[in-house]
Scaffold this motif. Structure first.
Motif, short mmCIF file in Angstrom:
data_model
loop_
_atom_site.label_atom_id
_atom_site.label_comp_id
_atom_site.label_asym_id
_atom_site.label_seq_id
_atom_site.Cartn_x
_atom_site.Cartn_y
_atom_site.Cartn_z
N VAL A 62 1.26 -1.06 -0.59
CA VAL A 62 0.02 0.50 -0.24
C VAL A 62 0.91 1.67 0.35
CG1 VAL A 62 -2.13 -1.35 1.67
CG2 VAL A 62 0.18 0.28 2.46
N THR A 63 0.47 1.89 -0.87
CA THR A 63 1.12 3.47 -0.63
C THR A 63 0.50 4.57 -1.38
OG1 THR A 63 2.53 2.63 -1.88
CG2 THR A 63 2.14 5.19 -2.62
N VAL A 64 -0.09 5.98 0.14
CA VAL A 64 -0.85 6.70 1.05
C VAL A 64 -0.37 7.99 -0.36
CG1 VAL A 64 0.03 6.96 2.73
CG2 VAL A 64 -2.17 8.36 2.16
N LEU A 65 -1.20 8.73 -1.09
CA LEU A 65 -0.26 10.34 -1.75
C LEU A 65 -1.20 10.84 -1.12
CD1 LEU A 65 -0.09 9.03 -5.69
CD2 LEU A 65 2.06 8.44 -3.67
N LEU A 66 -0.36 12.04 -0.84
CA LEU A 66 -0.93 13.57 -0.31
C LEU A 66 -0.85 14.91 -1.44
CD1 LEU A 66 -2.83 14.89 2.32
CD2 LEU A 66 -0.53 15.22 2.93
N ASN A 67 -1.33 14.88 -1.61
CA ASN A 67 -1.52 16.59 -2.31
C ASN A 67 -2.18 17.62 -1.24
OD1 ASN A 67 -2.23 18.80 -4.01
ND2 ASN A 67 -1.39 17.22 -6.11
N LYS A 68 -1.34 18.14 -0.85
CA LYS A 68 -1.68 19.31 -0.07
C LYS A 68 -2.92 20.77 -0.33
CE LYS A 68 1.91 19.15 2.22
NZ LYS A 68 2.30 18.15 1.76
N THR A 69 -1.93 21.04 -2.59
CA THR A 69 -2.31 21.18 -3.18
C THR A 69 -4.13 21.41 -2.93
OG1 THR A 69 -0.23 21.54 -4.04
CG2 THR A 69 -1.89 23.05 -5.19
N VAL A 70 -4.56 20.40 -3.23
CA VAL A 70 -5.92 20.01 -4.07
C VAL A 70 -6.72 19.75 -2.76
CG1 VAL A 70 -4.96 20.39 -6.40
CG2 VAL A 70 -4.89 18.01 -5.54
N LYS A 71 -5.86 19.10 -1.69
CA LYS A 71 -6.17 19.01 -0.81
C LYS A 71 -7.00 16.98 -0.88
CE LYS A 71 -8.28 22.57 1.30
NZ LYS A 71 -9.14 24.14 1.59
N HIS A 72 -6.19 16.43 -1.44
CA HIS A 72 -6.57 15.36 -2.33
C HIS A 72 -5.60 13.87 -1.67
CE1 HIS A 72 -7.04 12.09 -4.74
NE2 HIS A 72 -8.29 12.01 -5.58
N LEU A 73 -6.24 13.37 -1.66
CA LEU A 73 -5.81 12.18 -0.33
C LEU A 73 -6.04 10.50 -0.97
CD1 LEU A 73 -4.22 11.55 2.29
CD2 LEU A 73 -6.15 10.45 3.44
N SER A 74 -5.11 10.00 -0.96
CA SER A 74 -4.84 8.47 -2.13
C SER A 74 -4.36 7.64 -2.40
CB SER A 74 -4.59 8.86 -3.12
OG SER A 74 -3.32 9.23 -4.04
N LEU A 75 -4.87 6.44 -1.55
CA LEU A 75 -4.12 4.74 -1.03
C LEU A 75 -3.79 4.41 -2.54
CD1 LEU A 75 -3.77 3.10 1.49
CD2 LEU A 75 -6.79 2.49 0.49
N GLN A 76 -3.47 3.11 -2.56
CA GLN A 76 -2.64 2.56 -3.98
C GLN A 76 -2.38 1.28 -3.17
OE1 GLN A 76 -0.06 4.41 -5.56
NE2 GLN A 76 -1.21 6.49 -6.93
N ILE A 77 -3.27 0.11 -3.59
CA ILE A 77 -2.33 -1.02 -3.12
C ILE A 77 -2.47 -1.71 -4.35
CG2 ILE A 77 -3.96 -3.24 -1.94
CD1 ILE A 77 -6.22 -1.03 -1.44
N ALA A 78 -1.50 -2.37 -3.95
CA ALA A 78 -0.39 -2.94 -5.37
C ALA A 78 -0.76 -4.92 -5.77
CB ALA A 78 0.80 -2.94 -5.37
N ALA A 79 -1.09 -4.91 -6.72
CA ALA A 79 -1.32 -6.72 -6.97
C ALA A 79 -2.47 -6.64 -6.18
CB ALA A 79 -0.56 -7.26 -6.21
N THR A 80 -3.51 -6.20 -6.23
CA THR A 80 -5.25 -5.95 -5.49
C THR A 80 -5.06 -7.73 -5.53
OG1 THR A 80 -5.29 -4.47 -6.84
CG2 THR A 80 -7.28 -5.32 -5.16
N GLN A 81 -5.73 -8.25 -4.02
CA GLN A 81 -5.84 -9.40 -4.04
C GLN A 81 -7.09 -9.58 -2.79
OE1 GLN A 81 -3.03 -10.99 -1.33
NE2 GLN A 81 -1.40 -10.34 -2.43
N PRO A 82 -8.19 -11.24 -3.69
CA PRO A 82 -9.38 -10.92 -3.02
C PRO A 82 -9.68 -10.62 -1.59
CG PRO A 82 -9.21 -13.00 -4.35
CD PRO A 82 -7.90 -12.32 -4.46
#
Lengths: 112, 114
Positions: A62-82
């Protein structure tokens, strides 16, 4: 009032693909953000957090990205599993207090 | 460690009845809180405590009382249940009263008020 919200209520991905779950927040004073995973019938489980002085933080798959300029947060999950199928919530901590404000959640469905 | 435990797991009440939802943690955490989760929504903070003897209101405190006589226990009381209180209730705890730390959640209590 201040709020934390999500763009997509449901996300369906193929097993093995990467997943990206997005979250918008409205309080520029928020300085701490958390992603939680909630499986059916269970309480939320901590996944990863990030402080406002960081842009990116990585965990296991998992990776979390934070973009404070646009007030946006995302969660990336690699190789998603059931086992990743669940509802994911972002939460916002405002002004260093211990009150977490939760978004409404995104359901992640992993297709076999 | 058992972590955060909640009882009961399920409960059905009639309007006007009272009951107490139990929450306990064995991690010696100072901070404890109660949330409710309604269908399709995130969690909303009801009450919280930063230590034994100290409690405060969250976003949606009306209709609920709490007390914190020990570090381990943080019960939530409904004095006169209403259908609007039908929800899933989660208790959480964390080791610090600073916001930047992980909160551990219990398994939840599903409450239905008829």
């Amino acid at each position: 009032g201040e709020s934390v919200g999500l763009h997509l209520p449901t996300l369906s991905v193929q097993e093995g693909d990467n997943s990206i779950i997005n979250c918008a927040y409205s309080n520029s004073a928020s300085d701490y953000f958390i992603w939680y995973k909630q499986e059916s019938g269970k309480g939320p489980q901590f996944i990863i957090d990030i402080r406002s002085n960081m842009d990116k933080r990585q965990g296991q798959r998992v990776t979390v990205l934070l973009n404070k300029t646009v007030k946006h947060l995302s969660l990336q999950i690699a190789a998603t599993q059931p086992g990743d199928s669940a509802v994911y919530f972002c939460a916002e901590n405002m002004d260093g207090s211990y009150k977490l404000i939760f978004g409404s959640g995104t359901r992640l469905l992993v297709r076999p | 460690n058992a972590g955060v435990t909640q009882t009961p797991k399920f409960q059905v009440l009639k309007t006007g009845q009272s009951m107490t939802l139990q929450c306990a943690q064995d991690m010696n955490h100072e901070y404890m809180s109660w949330y409710r989760q309604d269908p399709g929504m995130g969690l909303r903070l009801i009450h919280y405590s930063v230590g034994a003897g100290i409690t405060d209101q969250g976003e949606v405190p009306n209709g609920y009382n709490v007390s914190r006589s020990t570090t381990e226990d943080f019960p939530l009381r409904l004095l006169s249940a209403a259908p609007s209180q039908t929800s899933v209730y989660f208790c959480a705890s964390s080791y610090s009263t600073s916001g930047e730390n992980e909160q551990f959640f219990g398994p939840g209590t599903r409450l239905t008020v008829l």
